[in-house]
Each structure stands twice: as structure tokens, then as C-alpha cells.
Motif scaffolding. Structure first.
Motif, PDB file in Angstrom:
ATOM      1  N   THR A 316      32.510  45.540  37.196  1.00  0.00           N
ATOM      2  CA  THR A 316      31.212  45.906  37.771  1.00  0.00           C
ATOM      3  C   THR A 316      30.904  44.964  38.936  1.00  0.00           C
ATOM      4  O   THR A 316      30.415  45.389  40.000  1.00  0.00           O
ATOM      5  N   HIS A 317      31.223  43.685  38.750  1.00  0.00           N
ATOM      6  CA  HIS A 317      30.998  42.730  39.852  1.00  0.00           C
ATOM      7  C   HIS A 317      31.960  42.990  41.004  1.00  0.00           C
ATOM      8  O   HIS A 317      31.580  42.842  42.174  1.00  0.00           O
ATOM      9  N   CYS A 318      33.197  43.394  40.698  1.00  0.00           N
ATOM     10  CA  CYS A 318      34.138  43.711  41.786  1.00  0.00           C
ATOM     11  C   CYS A 318      33.587  44.875  42.611  1.00  0.00           C
ATOM     12  O   CYS A 318      33.628  44.846  43.860  1.00  0.00           O
ATOM     13  N   TYR A 319      33.085  45.884  41.927  1.00  0.00           N
ATOM     14  CA  TYR A 319      32.522  47.063  42.612  1.00  0.00           C
ATOM     15  C   TYR A 319      31.414  46.607  43.568  1.00  0.00           C
ATOM     16  O   TYR A 319      31.380  46.983  44.734  1.00  0.00           O
ATOM     17  N   ARG A 320      30.552  45.748  43.048  1.00  0.00           N
ATOM     18  CA  ARG A 320      29.427  45.269  43.850  1.00  0.00           C
ATOM     19  C   ARG A 320      29.919  44.466  45.075  1.00  0.00           C
ATOM     20  O   ARG A 320      29.386  44.588  46.175  1.00  0.00           O
ATOM     21  N   ARG A 324      31.424  49.187  51.462  1.00  0.00           N
ATOM     22  CA  ARG A 324      31.167  50.588  51.124  1.00  0.00           C
ATOM     23  C   ARG A 324      32.442  51.414  50.928  1.00  0.00           C
ATOM     24  O   ARG A 324      32.515  52.265  50.069  1.00  0.00           O
ATOM     25  N   ASP A 325      33.482  51.133  51.726  1.00  0.00           N
ATOM     26  CA  ASP A 325      34.723  51.886  51.587  1.00  0.00           C
ATOM     27  C   ASP A 325      35.836  51.072  50.943  1.00  0.00           C
ATOM     28  O   ASP A 325      37.027  51.342  51.159  1.00  0.00           O
ATOM     29  N   GLY A 326      35.431  50.074  50.186  1.00  0.00           N
ATOM     30  CA  GLY A 326      36.405  49.115  49.666  1.00  0.00           C
ATOM     31  C   GLY A 326      37.319  49.689  48.591  1.00  0.00           C
ATOM     32  O   GLY A 326      37.034  50.720  47.962  1.00  0.00           O
ATOM     33  N   ILE A 327      38.445  49.008  48.399  1.00  0.00           N
ATOM     34  CA  ILE A 327      39.426  49.428  47.381  1.00  0.00           C
ATOM     35  C   ILE A 327      39.737  48.234  46.482  1.00  0.00           C
ATOM     36  O   ILE A 327      40.008  47.125  46.978  1.00  0.00           O
ATOM     37  N   LEU A 328      39.710  48.513  45.179  1.00  0.00           N
ATOM     38  CA  LEU A 328      40.128  47.514  44.205  1.00  0.00           C
ATOM     39  C   LEU A 328      41.493  47.901  43.646  1.00  0.00           C
ATOM     40  O   LEU A 328      41.729  49.075  43.346  1.00  0.00           O
ATOM     41  N   VAL A 329      42.384  46.929  43.492  1.00  0.00           N
ATOM     42  CA  VAL A 329      43.669  47.179  42.817  1.00  0.00           C
ATOM     43  C   VAL A 329      43.825  46.115  41.727  1.00  0.00           C
ATOM     44  O   VAL A 329      43.695  44.924  42.011  1.00  0.00           O
ATOM     45  N   ALA A 330      44.106  46.581  40.498  1.00  0.00           N
ATOM     46  CA  ALA A 330      44.257  45.617  39.407  1.00  0.00           C
ATOM     47  C   ALA A 330      45.614  45.765  38.744  1.00  0.00           C
ATOM     48  O   ALA A 330      46.116  46.887  38.581  1.00  0.00           O
ATOM     49  N   GLN A 331      46.205  44.661  38.348  1.00  0.00           N
ATOM     50  CA  GLN A 331      47.408  44.664  37.514  1.00  0.00           C
ATOM     51  C   GLN A 331      47.040  45.501  36.286  1.00  0.00           C
ATOM     52  O   GLN A 331      46.130  45.158  35.546  1.00  0.00           O
ATOM     53  N   GLY A 332      47.739  46.620  36.090  1.00  0.00           N
ATOM     54  CA  GLY A 332      47.243  47.629  35.154  1.00  0.00           C
ATOM     55  C   GLY A 332      48.010  47.758  33.858  1.00  0.00           C
ATOM     56  O   GLY A 332      47.790  48.697  33.097  1.00  0.00           O
ATOM     57  N   GLU A 333      48.923  46.820  33.566  1.00  0.00           N
ATOM     58  CA  GLU A 333      49.719  46.869  32.324  1.00  0.00           C
ATOM     59  C   GLU A 333      50.644  48.104  32.318  1.00  0.00           C
ATOM     60  O   GLU A 333      50.805  48.769  33.325  1.00  0.00           O
ATOM     61  N   GLN A 350      37.219  54.234  35.616  1.00  0.00           N
ATOM     62  CA  GLN A 350      36.621  55.568  35.791  1.00  0.00           C
ATOM     63  C   GLN A 350      35.101  55.478  35.638  1.00  0.00           C
ATOM     64  O   GLN A 350      34.348  56.109  36.383  1.00  0.00           O
ATOM     65  N   SER A 351      34.651  54.681  34.641  1.00  0.00           N
ATOM     66  CA  SER A 351      33.203  54.635  34.386  1.00  0.00           C
ATOM     67  C   SER A 351      32.470  53.928  35.528  1.00  0.00           C
ATOM     68  O   SER A 351      31.316  54.228  35.803  1.00  0.00           O
ATOM     69  N   ILE A 352      33.111  53.001  36.202  1.00  0.00           N
ATOM     70  CA  ILE A 352      32.425  52.248  37.263  1.00  0.00           C
ATOM     71  C   ILE A 352      32.579  52.928  38.636  1.00  0.00           C
ATOM     72  O   ILE A 352      31.619  53.052  39.403  1.00  0.00           O
ATOM     73  N   PHE A 353      33.805  53.399  38.947  1.00  0.00           N
ATOM     74  CA  PHE A 353      34.079  53.940  40.298  1.00  0.00           C
ATOM     75  C   PHE A 353      33.964  55.465  40.347  1.00  0.00           C
ATOM     76  O   PHE A 353      33.925  56.048  41.416  1.00  0.00           O
ATOM     77  N   GLY A 354      33.957  56.097  39.166  1.00  0.00           N
ATOM     78  CA  GLY A 354      33.945  57.564  39.120  1.00  0.00           C
ATOM     79  C   GLY A 354      35.317  58.069  38.694  1.00  0.00           C
ATOM     80  O   GLY A 354      36.341  57.465  39.034  1.00  0.00           O
ATOM     81  N   LYS A 355      35.293  59.207  37.964  1.00  0.00           N
ATOM     82  CA  LYS A 355      36.513  59.740  37.352  1.00  0.00           C
ATOM     83  C   LYS A 355      37.639  59.976  38.382  1.00  0.00           C
ATOM     84  O   LYS A 355      38.797  59.686  38.131  1.00  0.00           O
ATOM     85  N   GLU A 356      37.258  60.516  39.539  1.00  0.00           N
ATOM     86  CA  GLU A 356      38.276  60.860  40.548  1.00  0.00           C
ATOM     87  C   GLU A 356      38.692  59.657  41.392  1.00  0.00           C
ATOM     88  O   GLU A 356      39.604  59.746  42.207  1.00  0.00           O
ATOM     89  N   ASN A 357      37.955  58.573  41.221  1.00  0.00           N
ATOM     90  CA  ASN A 357      38.194  57.406  42.083  1.00  0.00           C
ATOM     91  C   ASN A 357      38.916  56.266  41.376  1.00  0.00           C
ATOM     92  O   ASN A 357      38.794  55.111  41.774  1.00  0.00           O
ATOM     93  N   ALA A 358      39.643  56.617  40.289  1.00  0.00           N
ATOM     94  CA  ALA A 358      40.364  55.567  39.549  1.00  0.00           C
ATOM     95  C   ALA A 358      41.826  55.965  39.348  1.00  0.00           C
ATOM     96  O   ALA A 358      42.312  56.049  38.217  1.00  0.00           O
ATOM     97  N   PRO A 359      42.547  56.192  40.467  1.00  0.00           N
ATOM     98  CA  PRO A 359      43.958  56.598  40.321  1.00  0.00           C
ATOM     99  C   PRO A 359      44.854  55.452  39.830  1.00  0.00           C
ATOM    100  O   PRO A 359      44.472  54.278  39.914  1.00  0.00           O
ATOM    101  N   VAL A 360      46.003  55.864  39.328  1.00  0.00           N
ATOM    102  CA  VAL A 360      46.983  54.897  38.808  1.00  0.00           C
ATOM    103  C   VAL A 360      48.260  55.036  39.624  1.00  0.00           C
ATOM    104  O   VAL A 360      48.704  56.148  39.915  1.00  0.00           O
ATOM    105  N   SER A 361      48.864  53.907  39.957  1.00  0.00           N
ATOM    106  CA  SER A 361      50.157  53.931  40.647  1.00  0.00           C
ATOM    107  C   SER A 361      51.190  53.289  39.715  1.00  0.00           C
ATOM    108  O   SER A 361      50.968  52.199  39.180  1.00  0.00           O
TER     109      SER A 361
END
Ligand code: SPD
Length: 427
Positions: A316-320, A324-333, A350-361
Motif C-alpha cells: 500500500t505504501h509502495c502504491y502511494r 501516477r504512471d508508476g510501475i512496481l515489480v516485486a520478487q514474486g516467488e 490485485q487488491s491494491i493496484f486493481g485486478k487487471e493491473n497485477a500481471p505476472v512475468s
């Protein structure tokens, strides 16, 4: 006392240094040196390290053998020294007592092979001795040491040389630099593989370049974790990036990697970098809103100091803190190793950025358990896709920088998920 063929001492070394008791290379060296001090002729040695701890090994000498089994958790070593001829086993005993820093010990001595109980066969031993002396010791010591990254049911093991370049218990974790046969030097935190010289580029290219190419104009980048320096090295390849702030909680990781993994820790002197040895979780709580174009969370697994890097409050703090057009990438296990952590992180994003805005690579790392690993994204603002127009500039960048994993096609395909992964992250 009647004459005997051999002399056998069985030794209990107690309250030894537990680190020495788990250091297969040191134990092998000490056992071989103990044999040499006692003027034995060393034929060869074989030692094995058990994961997570314990060492067994034998030094074969022309005069018989020295053997050891250790229990580091008890600071205990069971040693036996079997000699024949003139060799004095107690010289080896004294040497090992000092080397293992044994605070208490006991030993019993047995004569082996009482000649008055044996019947001697009649053959010409002098020719056999002569043959043995013709044999030249090739100095080939076999060692079988494995580092295992595992959970209760699954593991990945790398055979390593036994050389320990760095081993420190910090307030946060055990930091080690070891040397694997296949992948070169390796950074391990607690008992988990973090990165190796020969496959680090898979991870570091894939954590950084996709977001930096998807963002229209990334200038201000925050890296949380990433103490080995591989992530900032990749970010700083982008000439448009003006400022990189890196917050790593454990200064020992940075120091160890600067000294022993200099090709990974190659960008710490870059003038665009502000390096803070600090808690990334506390840092993001206090960060100004709408500050960063890209935030990269290069943390370890969700145990120990990185546990908080998987929490709702942290993201939530990362989002903040993202613009406005920022991108977060996290080590995702891994969806094959840490299914629960993988799923929970995606649901959080998904809950913080929105369902469509949490893709996985997804990408491949040969030195992580199962090999299948992920980065998970949080895209603030509009959904971002890689523009076809960027393909050419990516390919030019890949060529100029000599990248070895990332390219435009990998970028696109890494976001395509197998069906079982899609199911895993369904709400
Ligand atoms: N189990 C491995 C998790 C990966 C953690 N980060 C690796 C650090 C590389 N910079």
C-alpha cells in the motif's frame, strides 16, 4: 604386552567450535595435516558435507586411516586414528584437539591384531611393499559437498567445492559466499540460494528491463533490497534514468558481494546512486507520495528479514510512493515451489493496484528450486503494454549492452501464463 599389528585410538572431541564442525573444507585440511604431522603418508581423502550440517570423512594413509563424523549442533566430533608401524597416533590427536578448539575430550587406545592370535601366511611381502612404493600419490582428494535450498518436500542441490569465502551471522541472517562447481561463486542467505556468478543475469535482467521499457519515461527508480548489486547494475544501463535510490537492510551483504562477486556488485560507485543501509519497510512508510517512476523489490524469500516485503501494508505504501504512471515489480516467488506466497502476493497486488493491473512475468532460474520463478507487477494508472514501436529500441539496447536473457520476444512471452498459474491466482 604382546606385539600388535596396529594401534587404534577412538577419540571424543567435545565442546568444539560448531562452525569448524560444519566446515568440510577446514575439517578435511585439518585431518590431512594431522596425518602429515604424525609423519603418515597420505594416499587420498574423501569428505562429505550433510545438509544442513554435519561432516563425515576419511583420510587414507599408507599406515591405515583417520576418520571423522561431526555433529556441529553438539560441537562434537567422533574421530578415530588407526596406525601401524612407527607412526604415533597421539601426534594427530594433539593437532586435531587444537584445530577443532575442543574444550573437553577423551580417548581410548586399543592394540589391533595381536600377533599371538594370528597365523602368518607365507608370501613375499617385500615385493608387495616395493609395488606400493612405486605408486605415486596423484594428490586426488575427493570431496562431495552439496548446498541444498529446500522446503519439507522439494529441494534444489548444487555441488560446491567446499570453499567458504564469507560466512557471517548478521543481526538479520547468515550471509555466505560459497563456490559451486557449475555456477561459480554463490550468495546464500540463511540456507537459500540468492544468486550465482553464472546465472545471475536471468534474474537481474528480468527484474529491471521489462518495467523500464514499459514505463514511458522512467527517471527516478527505487530499489528495495538487492544487496548484491545486480539490480542496480541493470537499472543504471538505462541512460534516461536520472536517480536510483537503493535501500538494503544488511550492509554485510553489500560488503561480501563487493569483495567476492565484483561483476555483480559493479555499480555501487555510480554517481546516480544513493545507497542507504536501512530497513526498506520503514523507508517506504516514510517515503513522500508520488515520488518514484519505478519501484523494484529485490527481496529474499518470505522468511526472516524479507517477511514484511510480502505484506499488504508494504505494498500500500509502495502504491502511494509511485508517481501516477508508476510501475512496481516485486520478487514474486515460484508457482511451483512457494505456491502460497506466490498466490497471496498476487492477490495483495490485485487488491491494491486493481485486478487487471497485477500481471505476472515468469522466467527461468536454474539455481532456484524448480527453476520456475516470477516477478509480480503492480501498474498504477492505465494498463501498460509494450508498444510494438519499442521492439527495435529494445533490440538495439540488448545488442549494445550485451544482455544475455532479456529481449523483446522474451518480454512479451514472459507475461503469458500457463493455465495452472492462471488458476492459482484466481480470486
Ligand atoms: N529463493 C530466491 C529468491 C530470490 C531473492 N532475491 C535474489 C537476489 C538477487 N539480487
Amino acid at each position: 604386552m604382546s606385539q600388535a599389528l596396529g594401534n587404534h585410538i577412538l577419540v571424543e572431541f567435545m565442546n568444539c567450535d560448531p562452525h569448524i564442525m560444519n566446515d568440510v573444507a577446514a575439517i578435511e585440511r585439518d585431518m590431512v595435516d594431522a596425518a602429515k604431522k604424525a609423519e603418515a603418508t597420505v594416499i587420498n581423502s574423501t569428505f562429505h558435507h550433510f545438509s544442513p550440517y554435519g561432516v563425515s570423512g576419511v583420510v587414507v594413509i599408507q599406515e591405515s586411516h583417520l576418520a571423522i563424523h561431526t555433529w556441529p549442533e553438539y560441537g562434537y566430533a567422533a574421530v578415530d586414528v588407526f596406525t601401524c608401524g612407527e607412526m604415533n597416533a597421539w601426534i594427530a590427536f594433539d593437532y586435531l584437539k587444537e584445530s577443532f578448539q575442543a574444550k573437553s575430550y577423551s580417548a581410548i587406545e586399543m592394540k589391533r591384531g595381536s600377533v599371538n592370535l594370528l597365523t602368518r601366511n607365507d608370501f613375499d611381502i617385500s615385493t608387495m611393499r616395493q609395488k606400493a612404493n612405486e605408486w605415486v600419490n596423484p594428490g586426488f582428494y575427493t570431496r562431495n559437498v552439496w548446498f541444498t535450498d529446500k522446503d519439507e518436500n522439494q529441494a534444489l542441490s548444487l555441488r560446491f567445492t567446499g570453499e567458504v569465502f564469507y560466512d557471517q551471522q548478521t543481526p538479520f541472517q547468515r550471509v555466505r559466499i560459497l563456490e559451486s562447481y557449475k555456477y561459480g561463486k554463490m550468495l546464500a542467505l540463511d540456507d537459500m540460494v540468492m544468486t550465482t556468478e553464472k546465472d545471475e543475469f536471468h534474474y537481474h535482467e528480468m527484474i529491471s528491463h521489462p518495467s523500464l521499457f514499459m514505463h514511458p519515461n522512467p527517471k527516478n527508480v527505487l530499489v528495495i533490497g538487492g544487496g548484491d548489486g545486480g539490480t542496480i547494475r541493470e537499472v543504471l544501463r538505462h541512460s534516461g534514468v536520472e536517480k536510483v535510490t537503493m535501500v538494503e537492510i544488511d550492509g554485510a551483504v553489500i560488503e561480501a558481494c563487493k569483495e567476492h562477486l565484483p561483476k555483480i556488485a559493479a555499480a555501487f560507485d555510480d554517481p546516480k546512486l544513493t545507497l542507504l543501509v536501512d530497513d526498506g519497510i520503514a523507508f517506504i512508510e516514510k517515503a513522500e507520495s508520488e515520488t518514484y517512476d519505478v519501484i523494484l523489490v529485490d527481496g529474499s524469500d518470505p522468511v526472516g528479514p524479507a517477511e514484511g516485503l510480502f505484506s499488504v501494508s508494504f505494498y500500500t505504501h509502495c502504491y502511494r510512493a509511485l508517481k501516477r504512471d508508476g510501475i512496481l515489480v516485486a520478487q514474486g516467488e515460484s508457482p511451483k515451489f512457494n505456491e502460497k506466497a506466490f498466490r497471496e502476493l498476487n492477490l495483495t497486488l490485485q487488491s491494491i493496484f486493481g485486478k487487471e493491473n497485477a500481471p505476472v512475468s515468469l522466467f527461468f532460474v536454474p539455481t532456484y528450486p524448480t527453476g520456475m520463478w516470477s516477478f509480480q507487477y503492480g501498474m498504477k494508472g492505465n494498463i501498460k503494454r509494450l508498444h510494438d514501436s519499442k521492439t527495435e529500441s529494445i533490440d538495439a539496447f540488448v545488442r549494445d549492452q550485451g544482455l544475455r536473457y532479456y529481449n523483446a520476444a522474451i518480454h512479451q512471452s514472459s507475461f503469458a501464463l500457463p493455465n495452472f498459474v492462471k488458476t492459482l491466482i484466481q480470486q
